[in-house]
Design an enzyme around this catalytic site. Structure first.
Site, PDB file in Angstrom:
ATOM      1  N   SER A 199       0.828  -1.198   0.000  1.00 14.77           N
ATOM      2  CA  SER A 199       0.000   0.000   0.000  1.00 14.77           C
ATOM      3  C   SER A 199       0.868   1.256   0.000  1.00 14.77           C
ATOM      4  O   SER A 199       1.658   1.458  -0.917  1.00 14.77           O
ATOM      5  CB  SER A 199      -0.949  -0.040   1.202  1.00 14.77           C
ATOM      6  N   ASP A 227       0.083  -4.158  -4.076  1.00 14.37           N
ATOM      7  CA  ASP A 227      -1.101  -3.326  -4.243  1.00 14.37           C
ATOM      8  C   ASP A 227      -0.836  -1.888  -3.812  1.00 14.37           C
ATOM      9  O   ASP A 227      -1.405  -1.399  -2.826  1.00 14.37           O
ATOM     10  CB  ASP A 227      -2.288  -3.899  -3.464  1.00 14.37           C
ATOM     11  N   ARG A 241       5.072   8.616  -7.317  1.00 16.55           N
ATOM     12  CA  ARG A 241       4.672   7.256  -6.942  1.00 16.55           C
ATOM     13  C   ARG A 241       5.785   6.278  -7.274  1.00 16.55           C
ATOM     14  O   ARG A 241       6.825   6.649  -7.828  1.00 16.55           O
ATOM     15  CB  ARG A 241       3.403   6.871  -7.698  1.00 16.55           C
ATOM     16  N   ASP A 243       7.746   3.763  -9.364  1.00 12.34           N
ATOM     17  CA  ASP A 243       7.935   3.779 -10.807  1.00 12.34           C
ATOM     18  C   ASP A 243       9.038   2.787 -11.170  1.00 12.34           C
ATOM     19  O   ASP A 243       9.918   2.489 -10.346  1.00 12.34           O
ATOM     20  CB  ASP A 243       8.322   5.200 -11.256  1.00 12.34           C
ATOM     21  N   ASP A 246      12.817   3.220 -10.341  1.00  8.00           N
ATOM     22  CA  ASP A 246      13.311   3.241  -8.962  1.00  8.00           C
ATOM     23  C   ASP A 246      14.200   2.054  -8.617  1.00  8.00           C
ATOM     24  O   ASP A 246      14.829   2.050  -7.559  1.00  8.00           O
ATOM     25  CB  ASP A 246      12.130   3.297  -7.982  1.00  8.00           C
ATOM     26  N   HIS A 312      -7.393  -5.730  -0.767  1.00  4.26           N
ATOM     27  CA  HIS A 312      -6.155  -4.967  -0.605  1.00  4.26           C
ATOM     28  C   HIS A 312      -5.062  -5.813   0.064  1.00  4.26           C
ATOM     29  O   HIS A 312      -3.891  -5.723  -0.310  1.00  4.26           O
ATOM     30  CB  HIS A 312      -6.452  -3.720   0.227  1.00  4.26           C
TER      31      HIS A 312
END
Length: 503
Positions: A199, A227, A241, A243, A246, A312
């Site tokens: 998350s 997720d 975010r 990516d 990274d 989730h």
């Protein structure tokens, strides 16, 4: 999209907050959850060596209109809890202010190093983190791995917007911990670092990978996003975010990507994105709220929490199961879940391997891409022999002789190799961390009906000056390989070893 995703996120936040706090009314808690004072978008806050954190540019968009700065490091109080096989029952805290203490903590600099990050309203004590930690230590060879739990629980509290901001700083701090280990223990191969986040922890992992590159010029080997959170991250720039840039390899497991209120992102983020059961509506999560309420072992709030977050949490459940499972979760490349269910996708086609195991072992199945340049020698002997038509195949070998790629064909069809010219092609193959040399072979294309291809007095051959190999997933790395001497012919049916030291 923003409204539905944010609504879903706030719904889960409210449920989780109610499940963890029982001393105030639901109305008061809901107000506290949403209460946040937006920061000036032109203001930049800096936290010493960890850098500065702006709010303008990609950080404030139509999907991120409410934005704040990270809290102070002392307020977040992130902890890095080390587990090793030798001292599994006595975890140790890593302190950035005591780098010399690392020498006595039992981290094997030649082994793998795992970082695990939790999500919103959680701490490192949440059940799945110790479970995953122990599973990794048991699976890897004894003494060869270390696991570090990133506990940012003080910064994961409501409001959600503040937790989203805090992971930016926690990611930067994590990068400093990685670099400290790298320096103090001569951890010379940062590709052995694997960050696993769930998350909000997924985006935290992305920030850690970003800062390790930006601040120290190093790149982690792998980031697994379980997720990745959607609220305030949907349709944002890659710097905001997780990516694929990274880490050398980024794999994502999407389990709650429902566009009508799902808590996880549905969009592709990594080198490989897995969508089990279409990325939403997983088995066991399709019951009605009344069915969850029948579980008398939990409180009403806990049952509501499980109902809202069921899909989730499936991501980390799948990942943990994948480590030692005898029945792997096999993913099939497909344009859509509907096409997959219609039977229009299979594991193989004539050009590419299209099946991969989802979870821990996905990196072993991932097909990397190599840009390969072949230089045909232009010396007198090569020119005298003339050009040839055929196919070159290359097998890369690592420093560990047991590690190698399959034989990779330079071209799918025979081509004409002319002396003195270069030929370039993009090929797919398995990844090896430290390629050392290559075994090169050549297949000559002959035809009974074409006398120009007949070779009676001499074996078919070409002369190669060098082969230049550039892995496309790891920029700024390349390998130049040469034969033992430039007059060494590559004869059909034989295999030549080419190495850097021959160049």
């Amino acid at each position: 999209m923003f409204i539905s995703n944010t609504t879903g996120g706030l719904m889960l936040q409210t449920m989780l907050y109610l499940a963890n706090h029982t001393t105030r009314t639901a109305v008061d808690r809901s107000n506290e959850l949403l209460a946040v004072t937006a920061s000036d978008s032109n203001e930049v806050k800096c936290y010493g060596v960890y850098g500065c954190f702006p709010l303008n540019g990609p950080w404030t968009t139509n999907t991120r209109r409410i934005n704040v700065h990270p809290q102070k490091p002392s307020e977040i109080g992130v902890r890095f809890i080390l587990h090793t096989t030798e001292a599994n029952d006595k975890p140790k805290n890593i302190d950035l202010n005591e780098p010399e203490a690392l020498q006595h903590m039992g981290i094997n600099p030649k082994g793998k190093l795992f970082f695990i990050a939790h999500g919103y309203l959680e701490t490192a004590d949440i059940d799945w983190m110790p479970e995953l930690c122990q599973m990794l230590l048991r699976y890897e060879p004894e003494g060869q791995a270390a696991v570090i739990l990133i506990d940012w629980g003080n910064g994961s509290s409501p409001p959600y917007v503040q937790a989203v901001a805090n992971i930016r700083l926690v990611g930067a701090i994590t990068a400093h911990v990685m670099h400290m280990i790298y320096e103090e223990l001569s951890f010379t191969d940062s590709s052995k670092i694997h960050i696993i986040g769930h998350s909000l922890g997924s985006h935290l992992a992305g920030y850690a990978g970003y800062h390790l590159q930006k601040d120290f010029g190093l790149k982690v080997g792998r980031i697994t996003g379980l997720d990745p959170a959607a609220p305030l991250f949907a349709e944002t720039h890659g710097v905001v975010r997780l990516d694929r840039s990274d880490a050398h390899f980024v794999d994502i497991i999407h389990t709650d990507g429902n566009l009508l209120g799902g808590l996880g992102l549905y969009q592709r983020l990594g080198h490989v994105d897995f969508y089990p059961n279409g990325g939403m509506d997983n088995p066991g999560c399709d019951g009605r709220l009344q069915e969850y309420m029948r579980n008398s072992e939990n409180t009403i709030i806990e049952n509501m929490q499980k109902f809202v977050g069921c899909n989730h949490v499936r991501s980390y459940q799948y990942f943990i199961e994948s480590i030692r499972s005898n029945c792997p979760f096999m993913g099939v490349t497909c344009n859509s879940y509907q096409s997959f269910k219609a039977g229009r996708c299979s594991c193989f086609n004539e050009n590419a391997h299209l099946c991969m195991r989802m979870g821990y072992h996905s990196y072993e199945d991932y097909r990397h891409h190599y840009k390969i340049t072949v230089r045909v020698a232009g010396h007198e002997e090569s020119i005298s022999h003339g050009g040839e038509v055929g196919t070159i195949s290359i097998r890369l070998h690592g420093k560990n002789r047991e590690e190698s790629t399959e034989s990779m064909k330079f071209s799918t069809k025979p081509i004409y190799f002319e002396p003195g010219l270069e030929y370039t092609s993009l090929v797919a193959g398995q990844s090896i961390k430290n390629p050392a040399y290559a075994a090169v072979s050549w297949e000559y294309e002959t035809s009974l009906f074409n006398p120009l291809t007949w070779r009676i007095l001499a074996s078919p051959r070409i002369y190669i000056s060098y082969i230049f190999i550039e892995p496309m997933e790891t920029p700024h790395t390349y390998l130049k390989l040469c034969p033992i001497n430039d007059t060494c012919a590559l004869i059909a049916g034989n295999e030549n070893i080419m190495q850097t030291k021959y160049c």
